[in-house]
Design an enzyme around this catalytic site. Sequence first.
Site, short mmCIF file in Angstrom:
data_model
loop_
_atom_site.label_atom_id
_atom_site.label_comp_id
_atom_site.label_asym_id
_atom_site.label_seq_id
_atom_site.Cartn_x
_atom_site.Cartn_y
_atom_site.Cartn_z
N LYS A 150 38.56 -40.88 -1.79
CA LYS A 150 39.71 -40.82 -0.88
C LYS A 150 40.07 -42.19 -0.30
CE LYS A 150 39.25 -36.01 0.66
NZ LYS A 150 38.94 -35.13 1.81
N ASP B 271 30.95 -27.58 0.41
CA ASP B 271 32.15 -28.26 0.91
C ASP B 271 33.20 -27.26 1.41
OD1 ASP B 271 33.86 -30.44 1.43
OD2 ASP B 271 34.79 -30.26 -0.54
N HIS C 162 41.23 -38.45 -6.37
CA HIS C 162 40.05 -38.96 -5.64
C HIS C 162 38.76 -38.61 -6.36
CE1 HIS C 162 39.51 -34.86 -3.91
NE2 HIS C 162 38.28 -35.25 -3.64
N HIS D 133 30.78 -37.23 -1.85
CA HIS D 133 31.63 -36.40 -2.70
C HIS D 133 33.10 -36.76 -2.59
CE1 HIS D 133 31.53 -34.14 1.14
NE2 HIS D 133 32.72 -33.68 0.81
N ASP D 134 33.55 -37.24 -1.43
CA ASP D 134 34.97 -37.58 -1.27
C ASP D 134 35.22 -39.08 -1.12
OD1 ASP D 134 36.18 -35.11 -1.52
OD2 ASP D 134 36.06 -34.62 0.60
N HIS E 293 32.98 -31.78 -7.88
CA HIS E 293 32.90 -30.78 -6.81
C HIS E 293 34.18 -29.97 -6.64
CE1 HIS E 293 34.83 -34.11 -4.63
NE2 HIS E 293 35.15 -33.27 -3.66
N HIS E 294 35.28 -30.33 -7.35
CA HIS E 294 36.50 -29.52 -7.32
C HIS E 294 36.72 -28.76 -8.63
CE1 HIS E 294 38.12 -30.39 -3.38
NE2 HIS E 294 37.92 -31.69 -3.57
#
Length: 372
Positions: free
Chosen positions: A234, A314, A259, A230-231, A285-286
């Site tokens: 980054k 998360d 990201h 998910h990240d 996811h954000h």
Amino acid sequence: MMYKQELTPEDLLKIIFEYTAKIANERQLNAVLVHMADMGRELILSDRCTVWLIDETNHEIYTTVAHGVDEIRIPFGTGLVGNAISAGEPIIIEDAYSDPRHNADNDRRTGYHTKSIITVPFRNNDGEIIGAYQAINKLTEVDYFTSRDLELLSLAASYAGKSLESVMLHQEIIDTQREIIFTMGEIGEIRSKETGNHVKRVAEYSYVLALGLGLSVSQAELLRTASPMHDIGKVAIPDAVLNKPGKLTEEEYDLIKDHTKIGHQLLKGSKRELLRTASIVAEQHHEKWDGSGYPAGRKGEDIHIFGRITAVADVFDALSAERVYKEAWPLEKIEKLFREERGRHFDPRVVDVFFAELPKLLQIRKRLADEE
């Protein structure tokens, strides 16, 4: 006891066709093993049937699928099943307690009485033995296994062994993909001072929440495998911004938000369902239920269910964990936030499942806690 009648040829064909079709259409290893055990038991009218596999690394044989018992592990070459595998030959025993190779420890532990036993090794496509069938206690008036039973169980072993190898190879590929994805996910987290256990916890939380929402096991497993990415975006964010101790400027915050787009771009072109799923999770996811999230301001069910689930997983982990820049939140404070953000940041249904499954999530958090 009520004795069973020997099966007619028509009955045998029906069982064989039914289970070979089930096995051919199954890709989950444990499900194949269950079908194999059930097929063996029904074909030869035994009380129990066990599927044993070889663990080359630990020099053991083991079963995760056995009627009436949990997982069993024994040293390679021991017991009746170990002898059959070592010799590469089937074994039929009319009275187990008169044979010194029978290990009665399990009977003493469970109170079950083993009388007759049949054990048949099975091989892969290269002719190598990879495990064995073992059936216990014949349920017909003739209360021991015969040469006919040996023929039938050998037939099942011949088909199932070769099918099992294909599923095991498929599982090995999936396990390798999962390992690569976890490693890549950890790279993104390490750069932002997170720990590898963060992605593992988010994966496990996501799996529990997905099942709680009624998603299929295969979909929940797909999300569990993809969510550690998910990240991943980054990796392209400068360290000076990613790990800035103070308040971010508006421009720096915009960089951080990028990201999600970067992760999506990295993964979206894949033909693999797993990586396409990871691209969705990375991008969404954000996003927030009320449309105030990023990168696209999606709202409600326009956000993919995988994104909505991962958002809860998360945030729960981020708030639960202690970091150099913050204390871990107490559970009461976390619960309060999720109640307040139900229908704002988070999908109300996912929040409801979060509270319903919270005991399981806390067990995962404890099991995968960061090392001091």
